[in-house]
Each structure stands twice: as structure tokens, then as C-alpha cells.
Write a protein that holds these residues in place. Structure first.
Motif, PDB file in Angstrom:
ATOM      1  N   CYS A   1       0.679  -1.150  -0.077  1.00 50.07           N
ATOM      2  CA  CYS A   1      -0.025  -0.080   0.024  1.00 50.07           C
ATOM      3  C   CYS A   1       0.907   1.299  -0.009  1.00 50.07           C
ATOM      4  O   CYS A   1       0.352   2.379  -0.246  1.00 50.07           O
ATOM      5  N   HIS A   2       1.917   1.355   0.727  1.00 50.80           N
ATOM      6  CA  HIS A   2       2.954   2.422   0.632  1.00 50.80           C
ATOM      7  C   HIS A   2       4.081   2.243  -0.083  1.00 50.80           C
ATOM      8  O   HIS A   2       5.189   1.417  -0.199  1.00 50.80           O
ATOM      9  N   ASN A   3       4.497   3.078  -1.190  1.00 51.74           N
ATOM     10  CA  ASN A   3       5.627   3.416  -1.860  1.00 51.74           C
ATOM     11  C   ASN A   3       6.623   4.138  -0.759  1.00 51.74           C
ATOM     12  O   ASN A   3       6.379   4.767   0.051  1.00 51.74           O
ATOM     13  N   LEU A   4       7.973   3.844  -1.114  1.00 53.65           N
ATOM     14  CA  LEU A   4       9.028   4.519  -0.416  1.00 53.65           C
ATOM     15  C   LEU A   4       9.128   5.938  -0.874  1.00 53.65           C
ATOM     16  O   LEU A   4      10.025   6.662  -0.236  1.00 53.65           O
ATOM     17  N   ASN A   5       8.842   6.286  -2.040  1.00 57.00           N
ATOM     18  CA  ASN A   5       8.889   7.686  -2.413  1.00 57.00           C
ATOM     19  C   ASN A   5       7.659   8.555  -2.187  1.00 57.00           C
ATOM     20  O   ASN A   5       6.959   8.084  -1.153  1.00 57.00           O
TER      21      ASN A   5
ATOM     22  N   GLU B   1       8.639  -3.667  17.216  1.00 54.49           N
ATOM     23  CA  GLU B   1       8.609  -3.860  15.647  1.00 54.49           C
ATOM     24  C   GLU B   1       8.178  -2.452  15.047  1.00 54.49           C
ATOM     25  O   GLU B   1       8.918  -2.003  14.161  1.00 54.49           O
ATOM     26  N   ALA B   2       7.376  -1.736  15.543  1.00 54.79           N
ATOM     27  CA  ALA B   2       6.923  -0.309  15.411  1.00 54.79           C
ATOM     28  C   ALA B   2       8.297   0.582  15.352  1.00 54.79           C
ATOM     29  O   ALA B   2       8.307   1.402  14.428  1.00 54.79           O
ATOM     30  N   ARG B   3       9.012   0.458  16.286  1.00 52.80           N
ATOM     31  CA  ARG B   3      10.228   1.372  16.325  1.00 52.80           C
ATOM     32  C   ARG B   3      11.171   1.044  15.374  1.00 52.80           C
ATOM     33  O   ARG B   3      11.808   1.965  14.666  1.00 52.80           O
ATOM     34  N   SER B   4      11.215  -0.316  14.982  1.00 55.28           N
ATOM     35  CA  SER B   4      12.102  -0.805  13.833  1.00 55.28           C
ATOM     36  C   SER B   4      11.672  -0.057  12.838  1.00 55.28           C
ATOM     37  O   SER B   4      12.378   0.385  11.823  1.00 55.28           O
ATOM     38  N   LEU B   5      10.128   0.022  12.308  1.00 57.04           N
ATOM     39  CA  LEU B   5       9.833   0.481  11.275  1.00 57.04           C
ATOM     40  C   LEU B   5      10.016   2.045  11.187  1.00 57.04           C
ATOM     41  O   LEU B   5      10.422   2.634  10.026  1.00 57.04           O
ATOM     42  N   LEU B   6       9.740   2.678  12.388  1.00 57.80           N
ATOM     43  CA  LEU B   6      10.060   3.986  12.401  1.00 57.80           C
ATOM     44  C   LEU B   6      11.762   4.226  12.026  1.00 57.80           C
ATOM     45  O   LEU B   6      11.778   5.466  11.237  1.00 57.80           O
ATOM     46  N   GLU B   7      12.500   3.744  12.425  1.00 62.66           N
ATOM     47  CA  GLU B   7      13.850   3.704  11.956  1.00 62.66           C
ATOM     48  C   GLU B   7      14.120   3.505  10.624  1.00 62.66           C
ATOM     49  O   GLU B   7      14.998   4.176   9.875  1.00 62.66           O
ATOM     50  N   PHE B   8      13.224   2.501   9.983  1.00 62.10           N
ATOM     51  CA  PHE B   8      13.450   2.467   8.772  1.00 62.10           C
ATOM     52  C   PHE B   8      12.806   3.460   8.043  1.00 62.10           C
ATOM     53  O   PHE B   8      13.413   4.242   6.797  1.00 62.10           O
ATOM     54  N   ILE B   9      11.742   4.121   8.245  1.00 64.57           N
ATOM     55  CA  ILE B   9      11.196   5.355   7.780  1.00 64.57           C
ATOM     56  C   ILE B   9      12.403   6.527   7.675  1.00 64.57           C
ATOM     57  O   ILE B   9      12.486   7.437   6.731  1.00 64.57           O
ATOM     58  N   ARG B  10      12.869   6.693   8.888  1.00 69.21           N
ATOM     59  CA  ARG B  10      13.965   7.458   9.048  1.00 69.21           C
ATOM     60  C   ARG B  10      15.126   7.451   8.000  1.00 69.21           C
ATOM     61  O   ARG B  10      15.607   8.329   7.470  1.00 69.21           O
ATOM     62  N   LEU B  11      15.459   6.120   7.693  1.00 70.97           N
ATOM     63  CA  LEU B  11      16.707   5.854   6.976  1.00 70.97           C
ATOM     64  C   LEU B  11      16.221   6.173   5.450  1.00 70.97           C
ATOM     65  O   LEU B  11      16.776   6.745   4.738  1.00 70.97           O
ATOM     66  N   ASN B  12      14.993   5.713   5.226  1.00 69.19           N
ATOM     67  CA  ASN B  12      14.481   6.158   3.990  1.00 69.19           C
ATOM     68  C   ASN B  12      14.333   7.693   3.573  1.00 69.19           C
ATOM     69  O   ASN B  12      14.577   8.268   2.468  1.00 69.19           O
ATOM     70  N   GLU B  13      14.247   8.470   4.657  1.00 66.99           N
ATOM     71  CA  GLU B  13      14.460  10.057   4.273  1.00 66.99           C
ATOM     72  C   GLU B  13      15.655  10.518   4.173  1.00 66.99           C
ATOM     73  O   GLU B  13      15.689  11.580   3.410  1.00 66.99           O
ATOM     74  N   THR B  14      16.805   9.801   4.235  1.00 69.13           N
ATOM     75  CA  THR B  14      18.071  10.365   3.980  1.00 69.13           C
ATOM     76  C   THR B  14      18.385   9.925   2.427  1.00 69.13           C
ATOM     77  O   THR B  14      19.562  10.502   2.309  1.00 69.13           O
ATOM     78  N   LYS B  15      17.510   8.906   1.814  1.00 78.67           N
ATOM     79  CA  LYS B  15      18.199   8.578   0.696  1.00 78.67           C
ATOM     80  C   LYS B  15      17.622   9.356  -0.564  1.00 78.67           C
ATOM     81  O   LYS B  15      16.303  10.127  -0.189  1.00 78.67           O
ATOM     82  N   GLY B  16      18.237   9.839  -1.586  1.00 77.71           N
ATOM     83  CA  GLY B  16      17.996  10.671  -2.491  1.00 77.71           C
ATOM     84  C   GLY B  16      16.823  10.292  -3.145  1.00 77.71           C
ATOM     85  O   GLY B  16      15.858  10.706  -3.445  1.00 77.71           O
TER      86      GLY B  16
END
Length: 156
Positions: free
Chosen positions: A79-83, A141-156
Motif C-alpha cells: 500500500c505504501h511506496n517509499l517515494n 517492531e513499530a520502532r524498527s519500522l520508524l527507524e526504516f522510515i528515518r533511513l528512507n528519508e536520508t536517501k535521495g
């Protein structure tokens, strides 16, 4: 076979109908004005998580982010793109500019209550008629997902 064809058609129509509209969410969070949402905290949402007990630092925990990526692939990617593009739900790129981390954590752990109260989530539901299902993730698990979201924000 007919059921599969029906489901494919149904979800294709949903995706196209939601994808063609521009998101009504603005960069700033709207303050709730109706009486139903009067006691709702638009910065935090509903739930356990606060900025204090989340206690984020500036360094992203890549171990947690790796676990979060697995959870994204299992529970969220359909349901959710990373872009920033909408699939069924909104894309995740830029979400931390729109929402605070504690709001995201509370939404992951408590989507039904937040959809019922949050004015912006109500707009999303009215636009696409799909509620985010509760992924039933633990706090870790939710905390891990947030950390992935934070990492995704750093990618161009």
C-alpha cells in the motif's frame, strides 16, 4: 478463478481512483476544528508514544532499520511506496516533514482510533475509502519500522 479476476479488477479500480487525485494533506498539520476531534492532539495522535519516551537521537540505528525494512516489505509495501507517490496509501518520502515521529508510532500501533479522530486521516479515508489495517506490530517492531522510515528519508 472468477474470484481472483474480481479481486484484481476491484483493487485496480481502487488504486487508479486514489492515485489520480492530488493529496489534500498540506505540509503543515491542520488543527482539529470539529467537536468530535476537539480533544485530539494532532502532534502526537492517540497512544503511548511521546517525544520523551521515544527518545530519538540523530544517529539512525541501521540494525533496527534493517528489521524495519523487512516489516515494511511484509506489512506495508503493498500500500505504501517509499517515494512520495500514492499507491493505495500515501508514499513515505517526506512523511517526517509532515508528521512527528511519535504521531507515526502511535498511528502504527493504534490506526483505528487515530483514523476516527485525526482530521487529515479522515480526509485520506474520504478520498480513497480504505482504512489502514492494524498491522498488530509490537512496540519494538513499530520502532524498527520508524527507524526504516528515518533511513528512507536520508536517501535521495
Amino acid at each position: 478463478m472468477k474470484k481472483i479476476a474480481f479481486l484484481i479488477t476491484f483493487f485496480s479500480i481502487l488504486i487508479v481512483s486514489c492515485k489520480d487525485e492530488k493529496s489534500t494533506t498540506e505540509d503543515s498539520v491542520t488543527v482539529a476544528t470539529n467537536s468530535e476531534s476537539k480533544d485530539y492532539n494532532v502532534e502526537k495522535g492517540i497512544g503511548f508514544w511521546t517525544a520523551e519516551n521515544l527518545n530519538l537521537n540523530t544517529t539512525i540505528d541501521t540494525g533496527l532499520a534493517t528489521k524495519g525494512e523487512l516489516l515494511h516489505n511484509l506489512h506495508c509495501a503493498s500500500c505504501h511506496n517509499l517515494n512520495s507517490e500514492t499507491l493505495v496509501g500515501p508514499g513515505w518520502k517526506g512523511i517526517l516533514k509532515k508528521r512527528k515521529p511519535e504521531w507515526i508510532m502511535n498511528y502504527i500501533n493504534n490506526p483505528d482510533a487515530m483514523i476516527d479522530k485525526d482530521p487529515e486521516l479522515k480526509k485520506e479515508y474520504e478520498r480513497c475509502y480504505i482504512r489502514m489495517p492494524d498491522p498488530h506490530l509490537s512496540e519494538a517492531e513499530a520502532r524498527s519500522l520508524l527507524e526504516f522510515i528515518r533511513l528512507n528519508e536520508t536517501k535521495g
